[in-house]
Motif scaffolding. Structure first.
Motif, short mmCIF file in Angstrom:
data_model
loop_
_atom_site.label_atom_id
_atom_site.label_comp_id
_atom_site.label_asym_id
_atom_site.label_seq_id
_atom_site.Cartn_x
_atom_site.Cartn_y
_atom_site.Cartn_z
N PRO A 208 -2.78 0.05 2.65
CA PRO A 208 -1.92 -0.86 3.42
C PRO A 208 -0.65 -1.28 2.69
O PRO A 208 0.43 -1.34 3.31
N THR A 209 -0.74 -1.56 1.40
CA THR A 209 0.44 -2.06 0.67
C THR A 209 0.63 -1.28 -0.62
O THR A 209 -0.34 -0.77 -1.20
N PRO A 210 1.86 -1.19 -1.12
CA PRO A 210 2.12 -0.48 -2.38
C PRO A 210 1.29 -1.01 -3.55
O PRO A 210 0.88 -0.23 -4.41
N ALA A 211 1.03 -2.31 -3.56
CA ALA A 211 0.29 -2.89 -4.68
C ALA A 211 -1.13 -2.35 -4.79
O ALA A 211 -1.75 -2.45 -5.86
N GLN A 212 -1.66 -1.76 -3.72
CA GLN A 212 -3.03 -1.25 -3.72
C GLN A 212 -3.12 0.22 -4.14
O GLN A 212 -4.20 0.77 -4.25
N MET A 213 -1.98 0.85 -4.37
CA MET A 213 -1.98 2.28 -4.68
C MET A 213 -2.69 2.60 -5.99
O MET A 213 -3.47 3.55 -6.08
N ALA A 214 -2.41 1.85 -7.03
CA ALA A 214 -2.96 2.17 -8.35
C ALA A 214 -4.48 2.15 -8.33
O ALA A 214 -5.14 3.06 -8.87
#
Length: 427
Positions: A208-214
């Motif tokens: 959903p959000t870039p912050a969750q990619m890692a």
């Protein structure tokens, strides 16, 4: 050495004149070990990152962190590479050779790859087929790598190559490597990315959000490194004159394997299942026999095997026995019933969302209502939770729903990407 076991769940009793046999075969792997460590070939990993202009500064920074998080999970000695993709694929690491290639992971290579990833910037369009084409060539540079896996990240639609070009490039990559695909945000097309994932025997999901990619990339790569079995086939033998109607993986996710059939001999087909870790998977096998036997007779309807190359490692037998006892023949095996419902649930969700997008509210309501009913019947609480964000449920048992007037696109995408995930039958 990995150990495989197989269990068969079915109602083997057929009515007089019946010819269709259904069974759920559960295959379990233990002791798989780590990728590339079994002596059956080396492992290779590629991280493919969307660096198109739509990623922007925030997206690129998050993608850099995700790529590094993935590489931190790659075992030393594993071949690896990093591809940056926009309207064309570019080998970002390794780049110290005039030819395409991969590097072996060690502390020095890991540090150099971090530097290369740190130079990413957002620019250009999106042509995912070119990324796959480059990945295919890079993997081919290491013939000793028999276990080939990639992670692909995108945030947008495939607008800079024709649909025919994408189709051709997907087909050229099929069978060359497995690829788990992830889309970030709400501006990518689930169906488009699912095409890639299905053809390359991978998964598709929403970030959903870039912050969750890692976190997602770390999880994906850790799982890949835990698959010590490079590739395995599900083999299905059926008797002379019989026809295998379909072979589907039904847990942990629905995946139709029928079209992947490769002939082993006149009576046996092999269905690739990709790499394995310590896990269990359920397969639905349906066979139509040439003719019914008499009441009281029995027949072997299928022999289902898990094979590594030419070596059979596990086997389950699917049987048929004809009876005139309605109490026996009318009984529906709970495993078969459960996964038949789960497969229909996936279709109903995808068809309902497609109708909604096309403005066909009547069909969308009917399909999503059926999905609500099936989710309730099969105990798929995750699907029910996601459906509630797209429809208002009036009666789950009958599938009576109303389309919600205002729906967040991310909620629709979450429902779509999760549609093929199934709940295991309770035994």
């Amino acid at each position: 050495m990995a150990d495989f076991t197989a269990q068969v769940f079915q109602n083997e009793f057929l009515p007089d004149g019946g010819t269709d046999v259904h069974a759920i075969v559960t295959v379990t792997c233990t002791g798989a070990g780590q990728a590339g460590q079994s002596g059956a070939g080396e492992a290779a990993e590629i991280v493919i990152v969307d660096t198109s202009g739509s990623m922007g500064v925030v997206g690129i920074q998050a993608a850099q962190l995700a790529a590094v998080a993935a590489l931190d999970q790659v075992l030393d000695g594993t071949w690896f590479a990093v591809i940056a993709g926009n309207h064309q694929g570019r080998l970002a690491y390794p780049t110290d050779s005039p030819e395409l290639g991969m590097a072996r992971m060690d502390s020095r290579a890991r540090a150099a790859a971090r530097v290369a990833i740190g130079s990413f910037y957002a620019e250009g369009g999106t042509a995912m087929g070119t990324w796959l084409e480059l990945a295919t060539a890079v993997f081919a540079s290491v013939p000793s790598a028999t276990q080939r896996h990639a992670i692909l990240l995108t945030d947008g639609k495939n607008q800079h190559e024709t649909p025919a070009e994408l189709t051709r490039r997907i087909a050229a990559a099929s069978g060359r490597f497995q690829c788990d695909c992830r889309g970030v945000g709400a501006d990518w097309e689930v169906g488009e990315v699912r095409r890639i994932a299905v053809a390359l025997m991978g998964t598709v999901d929403l970030i959903p959000t870039p912050a969750q990619m890692a976190g997602e990339f770390e999880k994906l790569m850790r799982a890949a490194m835990g698959r010590g079995v490079a590739s395995a086939d599900l083999r299905v033998w059926a008797p002379q004159g019989a026809r295998v109607q379909f072979v589907r993986q039904v847990a942990p996710a629905v995946e139709d394997l029928t079209g992947r059939r490769r002939e082993v001999n006149a009576l046996t087909g092999a269905y690739p299942t990709g790499s394995w870790g310590d896990e269990s998977r359920d397969f639905h096998v349906a066979v139509r026999l040439l003719a019914a036997k008499g009441v009281g007779q029995e027949q072997l309807a299928a022999r289902v095997q898990l094979a590594l190359g030419d070596e059979v490692r596990a086997q389950g037998l699917v049987k048929a026995m004809w009876s005139d006892d309605d109490a026996l023949t009318a009984r529906i095996n709970p495993e078969v019933a459960h996964y038949t419902g789960q497969t229909e649930l996936a279709d109903a969700i995808q068809e309902g969302l497609a109708a909604k997008a096309a403005g066909d509210d009547r069909t969308a309501t009917a399909k999503l209502g059926r999905a609500v009913q099936l989710a309730a019947q099969t105990g798929n609480d995750e699907a029910t939770s996601k459906l509630k964000k797209v429809v208002d449920i009036e009666e789950a048992g009958t599938g009576k729903v109303r389309l919600r007037k205002s729906v967040d696109r991310l909620d629709e995408m979450a429902l779509d990407t999760a549609s093929t995930k199934t709940t295991r039958v309770k035994r």
